[in-house]
Design an enzyme around this catalytic site. Sequence first.
Site, short mmCIF file in Angstrom:
data_model
loop_
_atom_site.label_atom_id
_atom_site.label_comp_id
_atom_site.label_asym_id
_atom_site.label_seq_id
_atom_site.Cartn_x
_atom_site.Cartn_y
_atom_site.Cartn_z
N SER A 164 -11.88 5.34 2.97
CA SER A 164 -13.12 4.82 2.41
C SER A 164 -13.36 5.50 1.07
O SER A 164 -12.48 5.50 0.22
CB SER A 164 -14.28 5.05 3.39
OG SER A 164 -15.46 4.44 2.92
N HIS A 191 -12.35 0.61 2.85
CA HIS A 191 -13.69 0.04 2.82
C HIS A 191 -14.02 -0.46 1.41
O HIS A 191 -14.08 0.33 0.46
CB HIS A 191 -14.74 1.08 3.22
CG HIS A 191 -14.63 1.50 4.64
ND1 HIS A 191 -15.30 2.60 5.15
CD2 HIS A 191 -13.93 0.99 5.69
CE1 HIS A 191 -15.03 2.73 6.44
NE2 HIS A 191 -14.19 1.75 6.78
N ASP A 288 -15.94 5.63 11.09
CA ASP A 288 -15.04 4.50 11.36
C ASP A 288 -13.62 5.02 11.55
O ASP A 288 -13.14 5.85 10.79
CB ASP A 288 -15.08 3.51 10.20
CG ASP A 288 -14.23 2.27 10.45
OD1 ASP A 288 -14.05 1.92 11.64
OD2 ASP A 288 -13.77 1.67 9.47
#
Length: 350
Positions: A164, A191, A288
């Site tokens: 991310s 992401h 996540d």
Amino acid sequence: MIRTLIVDDSAFMRMAIRSMLASSPDIKIVGDACNGKEAVEKSKALHPDIIIMDVNMPVMDGLTAVKTIMSTDPVPIIMFSTLTVEGSKEALEALQLGAIDFAPKSESHRDVNKIEKELVEKIKNIHNSNPNILRLINMKRFKGEVVRGKWKSTGDFGVLIGSSTGGPSALEQVIPRLPGDLPAPVFVVQHMPEGNFCKQLADRLNFLSELEIKEARNNEKVSAGVVYIAPGGYHMALRKALGVVRIKLVKGQPVHAVMPAVDVTAESMLEVYGKNIVATILTGMGFDGAAGFKKIRGAGGSTIACSEDTCVIFGMPKAAIEAGAIDAVKPIFEIPEEIVRMSEAKCNGK
């Protein structure tokens, strides 16, 4: 209080950003600048906690300003740019120069509330995550040679890489060092919002790598030796039918407030590859990947997390480690070797 400097050549946009950030009592505007040169000067004078930076400006553009600030007195910078093809290319270059994230700019009044929410959340999350800016800049020093593997068979396994915030630079340290003859597909979940960014990222990594790197397409047949990057705004899942593995792109609901989500891809990989998975988590805020990696490890797959001392934002790797989802914790510059070592074991039936 998060001391914030706003940089944009448009007086209207500077006022709009001020209005957006006024919704949060935790954010204090300490100044603004109308070009990159002024941004460099005010950054030195005001010592902001975070800078919101436009890309295209007169006198000195945002990219030059990022490079200058990062080489003198590093500050977390969020690029505030459009997500057109050109805007995505410039945003990617800014991240490579040291900016930590970007937020999409839109001309539509309908998007104001959405942009305001995203910008405020990014400022707070980045500030609270204590990003190691110097680590982001110094990542380029870690580049090494391509890691070669010994493959006794063609294998039937998959590699997953999740990241991310700070991910584009981390991916650049890992993927170009993987060998072109890797006998497995690689699935990357970075992401990103919907737009052209992931296509630009894929093109850059493809230029640097022996492996073929591409943005994933719906219903595409999966091949070994290819890296598939999930497009922004879509979950990437895998399905197997009649012996053929295909990619399914799903425009569903965000998972952990993100789309694509690492956990979605991880769980679908389990259905296709079972224990024959090598999964790596690099950098980012939140958790996540922790649940999906725990399931992969529990099924007999192999998992890796980036070590805190070489991670830009340790949130996602830390969450996975604390969940008991990780087999090996490695510095970013040793992760390619670990992926190849674990891939050899999967490919050779160990």
